[in-house]
Design a protein around this motif. Structure first.
Motif, short mmCIF file in Angstrom:
data_model
loop_
_atom_site.label_atom_id
_atom_site.label_comp_id
_atom_site.label_asym_id
_atom_site.label_seq_id
_atom_site.Cartn_x
_atom_site.Cartn_y
_atom_site.Cartn_z
N LYS A 25 0.89 -1.17 0.00
CA LYS A 25 0.00 0.00 0.00
C LYS A 25 0.92 1.21 0.00
CE LYS A 25 -3.78 -1.88 2.76
NZ LYS A 25 -4.58 -1.54 3.95
N ARG A 61 -8.59 3.67 -2.66
CA ARG A 61 -8.97 3.69 -1.24
C ARG A 61 -9.89 2.52 -0.86
NH1 ARG A 61 -6.65 5.90 2.92
NH2 ARG A 61 -6.42 7.82 1.76
N PRO A 62 -10.94 2.21 -1.64
CA PRO A 62 -11.80 1.07 -1.27
C PRO A 62 -11.02 -0.24 -1.18
CG PRO A 62 -12.90 2.42 -2.92
CD PRO A 62 -11.48 2.92 -2.81
N SER A 64 -7.75 -0.57 -0.56
CA SER A 64 -6.89 -0.47 0.62
C SER A 64 -7.67 -0.78 1.90
CB SER A 64 -6.28 0.93 0.69
OG SER A 64 -5.49 1.05 1.84
N ASN A 65 -8.85 -0.21 2.01
CA ASN A 65 -9.69 -0.46 3.19
C ASN A 65 -10.11 -1.92 3.27
OD1 ASN A 65 -9.51 2.25 3.82
ND2 ASN A 65 -11.52 2.76 2.99
N GLU A 66 -10.44 -2.52 2.14
CA GLU A 66 -10.87 -3.92 2.12
C GLU A 66 -9.74 -4.85 2.55
OE1 GLU A 66 -13.11 -7.30 1.86
OE2 GLU A 66 -13.83 -5.23 1.82
N ALA A 68 -7.31 -4.09 4.61
CA ALA A 68 -7.20 -3.92 6.07
C ALA A 68 -8.26 -4.73 6.79
CB ALA A 68 -7.31 -2.44 6.44
N GLU A 69 -9.49 -4.67 6.30
CA GLU A 69 -10.59 -5.42 6.93
C GLU A 69 -10.42 -6.92 6.77
OE1 GLU A 69 -14.68 -4.35 6.23
OE2 GLU A 69 -14.08 -2.25 5.99
N LYS A 74 -4.50 -3.24 10.84
CA LYS A 74 -4.75 -1.80 10.81
C LYS A 74 -4.05 -1.17 9.60
CE LYS A 74 -3.85 2.32 13.57
NZ LYS A 74 -2.64 2.95 13.04
N HIS A 75 -4.79 -0.35 8.87
CA HIS A 75 -4.22 0.32 7.69
C HIS A 75 -3.11 1.27 8.09
CE1 HIS A 75 -3.72 2.66 4.09
NE2 HIS A 75 -3.87 3.73 4.83
#
Length: 110
Positions: A25, A61-62, A64-66, A68-69, A74-75
């Motif tokens: 990332k 961004r979506p 990257s967030n996915e 992390a989840e 943690k991002h």
């Protein structure tokens, strides 16, 4: 060789086709991220055995967030993850992303 991905669909395809790979990332505006990207490039150029992918956080961004989840990590940015058999087996961020650290991650996760 580094390959850029931008979408969740591309990432899900990687999970299906690659048994082991790195994902970085990367922030397009952060000097620490730039330094980590250079280290990641060095690793990828000299270690063709494990595919290396990256995403630009500002552009994906979506995704990257996915990530992390999905892996419950943690991002952070920059952040490198080693994915094996659909699980994150190693991760590092910021100044800990070095050619040596990436090489060690592979040798410790055989």
């Amino acid at each position: 060789m580094l390959k850029k991905i931008d979408t969740l669909e591309q990432f899900e395809e990687l999970l299906k086709k690659e048994d082991k790979f790195f994902i970085l990332k990367h922030s397009l505006t952060c000097p620490i991220s730039h330094a980590a990207f250079q280290e990641y490039e060095k690793y990828a150029e000299s270690n063709q055995g494990v595919p290396a992918y990256y995403l630009a956080v500002q552009e994906a961004r979506p995704l990257s967030n996915e990530i992390a989840e999905k892996f419950e990590i943690k991002h952070e940015s920059p952040q490198a993850l080693l994915i094996e058999s659909g699980s994150a087996v190693w991760n590092a961020s910021h100044w800990k992303i070095t050619n040596r650290a990436l090489t060690t991650a592979i040798s410790e996760n055989k």
